[in-house]
Design a protein around this motif. Sequence first.
Motif, mmCIF file in Angstrom:
data_model
loop_
_atom_site.group_PDB
_atom_site.id
_atom_site.type_symbol
_atom_site.label_atom_id
_atom_site.label_comp_id
_atom_site.label_asym_id
_atom_site.label_seq_id
_atom_site.Cartn_x
_atom_site.Cartn_y
_atom_site.Cartn_z
ATOM 1 N N THR A 1 0.791 -1.234 0.000
ATOM 2 C CA THR A 1 0.000 0.000 0.000
ATOM 3 C C THR A 1 0.829 1.293 0.000
ATOM 4 N N LEU B 1 -13.023 7.997 9.553
ATOM 5 C CA LEU B 1 -13.302 6.646 9.046
ATOM 6 C C LEU B 1 -12.814 5.545 9.992
ATOM 7 N N VAL C 1 -5.659 -1.745 8.320
ATOM 8 C CA VAL C 1 -4.351 -1.096 8.141
ATOM 9 C C VAL C 1 -4.395 0.073 7.155
ATOM 10 N N LEU C 2 -5.504 0.230 6.457
ATOM 11 C CA LEU C 2 -5.519 1.134 5.303
ATOM 12 C C LEU C 2 -5.928 2.574 5.608
ATOM 13 N N ASN D 1 -3.674 4.046 -2.121
ATOM 14 C CA ASN D 1 -2.685 2.985 -2.267
ATOM 15 C C ASN D 1 -1.636 3.452 -3.269
ATOM 16 N N ILE E 1 -1.744 1.956 -6.761
ATOM 17 C CA ILE E 1 -2.812 2.486 -7.624
ATOM 18 C C ILE E 1 -2.386 3.852 -8.181
ATOM 19 N N PHE F 1 -11.784 7.876 -6.226
ATOM 20 C CA PHE F 1 -12.674 6.731 -6.457
ATOM 21 C C PHE F 1 -13.058 6.162 -5.096
#
Length: 336
Positions: free
Chosen positions: A40, A145, A158-159, A254, A257, A311
């Motif tokens: 990531t 979040l 973890v994100l 990420n 990405i 996105f």
Amino acid sequence: MMNVRAGITALGAYAPPKVVTNEDLEKIMDTSDEWIRTRTGIRRRHVAGDDEFTSDMAFRSVEDLVRRYGEEALEGVDLVIVATNTPDALFPATASLVQHRFGLHAGAFDLLAACPGWLYAVSAAKAYVESGQSKKVLAIGAEALTKLINWEDRSTAVLFGDGAGAVIIEPVEEPYGIAPMVLGSDGAGGGLLHAGAIGRCLPDGTNLTDKLFMNGREVYKFAVRVMDTATLEAIEKAGLVPDDIELFVPHQANLRIIDAARERLGLAPERVVVTVDEYGNNSTASIPLAMTHALDEGRMKDGDRILLVSFGGGLSWAAGVLTWGGGRYPNRVQAG
Ligand code: ACO
């Protein structure tokens, strides 16, 4: 009103002081710094305190904006939009709390469109300003979040991180301002990423969950595809080609990405703003927070064409190009 062009003229941001590193996560779940970094690009994330909520972070981002540009930046704001997936409550709107906190004579509403929500707010603000309905809009992305995270699910825990970013959108003179934007949605993918259910399932039978659920692999494929198509469409709508883009500020979800999108656009690494290593994915806050960093680093110069794309759940996406500059607050300082 004819030929009014909306632009972003002031920016501010906030990230909670509480930092959770990958090493901290290693101690509470079966994961590793190496896995998180290589998959990531994330090293740390800023997490709201137990008593810190989306409205608190929205306030702080506006305070940061005022510190940078002075009180006059808020003068005449007649609409407040807060893009968030984690309002303090479904109502009152977080935007109304912001309106009251800063004593604004303004309409106020929250906007929910997953991670691209802030870009949706920018496109709404652009339409309000360019139609003459509003003279000055305060558009905020604020997110808590991590309060929706299932800490037992290592593939999502973890994100994510928390934070907020605020901008002023008002008329600017051409060539400055925001070009026509791209907004998209594909509700067929609603089951791939969801949270905050109020007890129902989707038409395809997917049970919606309270805590955040994500099918990471499918969302990854969608993200790479849509970052490519939406950015090219936005560049075309601006009457430009990829090489005209001086700075790319993508949604910070990420690094892989982001890199894939950058490579498809043929942009050099120095033209891309990356903050995912420090903040993780803080959803609607991610782009305004990254832009504020870029501004502080002197990477957003007068006349630069800046490409924005995001996105997320819905599935949904948004993209646009803005020409930076034309702001009317000459006394801008870098907030400490
Ligand atoms: N630590 C260690 N191992 C893990 C972790 C973790 N935190 N999470 C998953 N794994 C394991 C899995 O269990 C799996 O093991 P297995 O092969 O034994 O089954 C292995 O790692 C590989 O899992 P994958 O899911 O294939 O890993 P992938 O390379 O796809 O990376 C990731 C997962 C990072 C989630 C990726 O799919 C991704 O980034 N997806 C997009 C997410 C995203 O951008 N979301 C934005 C949402 S925006 C919004 O609106 C909220």
